[in-house]
Scaffold this active site. Structure first.
Site, mmCIF file in Angstrom:
data_model
loop_
_atom_site.group_PDB
_atom_site.id
_atom_site.type_symbol
_atom_site.label_atom_id
_atom_site.label_comp_id
_atom_site.label_asym_id
_atom_site.label_seq_id
_atom_site.Cartn_x
_atom_site.Cartn_y
_atom_site.Cartn_z
ATOM 1 N N HIS A 120 -9.243 61.917 -31.000
ATOM 2 C CA HIS A 120 -10.146 61.540 -29.893
ATOM 3 C C HIS A 120 -11.568 61.252 -30.374
ATOM 4 O O HIS A 120 -12.359 60.690 -29.617
ATOM 5 C CB HIS A 120 -10.145 62.595 -28.771
ATOM 6 N N ASP A 141 -16.278 59.087 -20.588
ATOM 7 C CA ASP A 141 -15.933 60.431 -21.059
ATOM 8 C C ASP A 141 -16.775 61.417 -20.246
ATOM 9 O O ASP A 141 -18.016 61.313 -20.218
ATOM 10 C CB ASP A 141 -16.267 60.507 -22.562
ATOM 11 N N HIS A 190 -9.771 61.227 -25.305
ATOM 12 C CA HIS A 190 -10.295 59.859 -25.396
ATOM 13 C C HIS A 190 -9.474 58.941 -26.301
ATOM 14 O O HIS A 190 -9.694 57.731 -26.317
ATOM 15 C CB HIS A 190 -11.768 59.870 -25.812
ATOM 16 N N HIS A 202 -20.478 61.350 -27.376
ATOM 17 C CA HIS A 202 -20.069 61.068 -28.759
ATOM 18 C C HIS A 202 -19.843 59.574 -28.942
ATOM 19 O O HIS A 202 -19.498 58.879 -27.976
ATOM 20 C CB HIS A 202 -18.758 61.801 -29.066
ATOM 21 N N ASP A 232 -20.513 58.263 -23.118
ATOM 22 C CA ASP A 232 -19.989 59.407 -23.872
ATOM 23 C C ASP A 232 -21.142 60.142 -24.548
ATOM 24 O O ASP A 232 -22.164 59.532 -24.893
ATOM 25 C CB ASP A 232 -19.022 58.855 -24.958
ATOM 26 N N GLU A 283 -11.160 62.987 -20.653
ATOM 27 C CA GLU A 283 -11.658 64.267 -21.158
ATOM 28 C C GLU A 283 -11.991 65.298 -20.081
ATOM 29 O O GLU A 283 -12.740 66.243 -20.324
ATOM 30 C CB GLU A 283 -12.867 64.073 -22.098
ATOM 31 N N ASP A 300 -17.793 64.174 -20.802
ATOM 32 C CA ASP A 300 -18.821 64.918 -21.539
ATOM 33 C C ASP A 300 -20.116 64.137 -21.731
ATOM 34 O O ASP A 300 -21.096 64.659 -22.268
ATOM 35 C CB ASP A 300 -18.282 65.500 -22.854
ATOM 36 N N ASP A 316 -17.468 58.446 -31.002
ATOM 37 C CA ASP A 316 -16.030 58.294 -31.255
ATOM 38 C C ASP A 316 -15.759 57.186 -32.265
ATOM 39 O O ASP A 316 -14.821 56.399 -32.114
ATOM 40 C CB ASP A 316 -15.262 58.065 -29.940
HETATM 41 C C1 DIR Z 1 -16.279 64.997 -33.307
HETATM 42 C C2 DIR Z 1 -16.105 65.365 -31.838
HETATM 43 N N1 DIR Z 1 -17.189 63.898 -33.470
HETATM 44 C C3 DIR Z 1 -14.933 64.662 -33.935
HETATM 45 N N2 DIR Z 1 -15.719 64.239 -31.077
HETATM 46 C C4 DIR Z 1 -15.495 64.251 -29.754
HETATM 47 O O1 DIR Z 1 -14.080 65.541 -33.966
HETATM 48 O O2 DIR Z 1 -14.743 63.553 -34.396
HETATM 49 N N3 DIR Z 1 -15.299 63.178 -29.117
HETATM 50 N N4 DIR Z 1 -15.469 65.355 -29.070
HETATM 51 O O3 DIR Z 1 -15.173 63.036 -27.784
HETATM 52 MN MN MN Z 2 -15.143 60.436 -26.122
HETATM 53 MN MN MN Z 3 -17.198 62.856 -25.840
HETATM 54 MN MN MN Z 4 -13.466 63.368 -26.945
#
Ligand code: DIR
Ligand code: MN
Ligand code: MN
Ligand code: MN
Length: 299
Positions: free
Chosen positions: A141, A226, A97, A126, A124, A271, A228, A128
């Site tokens: 990401h 995303d 991402h 998350h 998403d 992703e 996910d 992010d």
């Molecule tokens: C988590 C995972 N918040 C990080 N983040 C993800 O590493 O900052 N984002 N998977 O897509």
């Molecule tokens: Mn993301």
């Molecule tokens: Mn995500």
């Molecule tokens: Mn991600």
């Protein structure tokens, strides 16, 4: 409509390998054909050049893993997207991402002498919204939205040469995983985030209506999807699966409603991780999501 596809085959911003193969997996799932069947003119511009993790040292700098090659790929993506002719719909394929720092910047600056603001719909699990300081992982990401709004590392936040997203122009949907300090940053910024609880309680139709109203002042809307965000049962091929995601139909309904609004001007699909996938199911689902956003109807 003229659609330009651009891949950014990069996994440097993620904690696990494999999303660099996302663009191939999506092409293999007949992305272009699906869009041509809807009557669009589709041009595949190929991929942005991205450094291979095997050929560079894994370096970390001030809480940022692989900063330089990510910056380079994001700059290249932003430039290529910004140079696309007006009226073209850019469909950009990640990659992790962090590519969206480049694609959103490119779309925001493209053919925009008047400096019209761009809205961002971030679908998403998350938010992010980590900065190098708040990030528990150092993985970039998890940081693109924070940098798009000007927080964090000045090099990543400077991709738009002085341009930044406004927090009030961002809506997030599908959220169910937020890091502790990231939550504070999100609250301070005042970004609207629809969590999975909101999806359960309000439903996608109401969330879509509220989103359109909230972003009603904007002529340009970018959707960053995303994989996910969808439930891991629907999209198993992602690096950071989180239980309790959007159902297949919730994803399609959101894309169909956004399509009917006629207001979306660009999109990312990110992703998709074929290494972790089951027979390319995740890419196939995401091609369906793009098709729904770009006009596919049941009847
Ligand atoms: C988590 C995972 N918040 C990080 N983040 C993800 O590493 O900052 N984002 N998977 O897509
Ligand atoms: Mn993301
Ligand atoms: Mn995500
Ligand atoms: Mn991600």
């Amino acid at each position: 409509m003229n659609i330009s596809i651009l891949g950014i085959p990069m996994d440097l911003g993620a904690g696990r390998r494999g999303v660099d193969m996302g663009p191939s997996a999506l092409r293999n799932a007949h992305l272009s054909r699906a869009l041509r069947d809807l009557g669009h003119r589709v041009t595949d511009l190929g991929d942005v050049r991205v450094a291979l993790p095997e050929s560079i040292d894994k370096h970390e700098e001030g809480g940022l893993v692989f900063l330089d090659p990510i910056l380079e790929a994001c700059r290249a993506a932003a430039e290529q997207v910004a140079a696309l002719p007006e009226g073209t719909f850019p469909l950009t394929l990640g990659g992790d991402h962090s590519v969206s720092m480049g694609t959103v910047t490119g779309n925001a600056l493209r053919g925009n002498p008047a400096g019209e603001r761009t809205g961002l719909i971030w679908v998403d699990a998350h938010t992010d919204y980590n900065t190098p300081r708040s990030s528990p992982s150092g993985n970039i990401h998890g940081m693109p939205v924070a940098h798009l709004t000007g927080l964090g590392d000045p090099r990543l936040a400077g991709l738009g040469a002085g341009w930044h997203m406004r927090p009030e122009d961002i809506v997030m949907i599908g959220i169910r995983s937020v890091d502790p300090h990231e939550r504070e940053l999100l609250r301070e910024a005042g970004i609207k985030a629809y969590t999975m609880k909101d999806v359960d309680q309000l439903g996608i139709t109401r969330i879509h209506e509220e989103t359109m109203e909230r972003l009603g002042h904007l002529k340009r809307l970018h959707v960053s999807f995303d994989a996910d965000a969808l439930d891991p049962g629907v999209c198993p091929g992602v690096g950071t699966p989180v239980a309790g995601g959007l159902t297949y139909r919730e994803g399609h309904l959101l894309m169909e409603l956004l399509s009917e609004s006629g207001r979306v001007t660009s999109m990312d699909i990110v992703e998709v991780n074929p290494i972790l996938d089951t027979r390319n199911q995740t890419a196939e689902v995401m091609v369906g999501m793009a098709a729904s956003l770009l006009g596919q109807r049941i009847l």
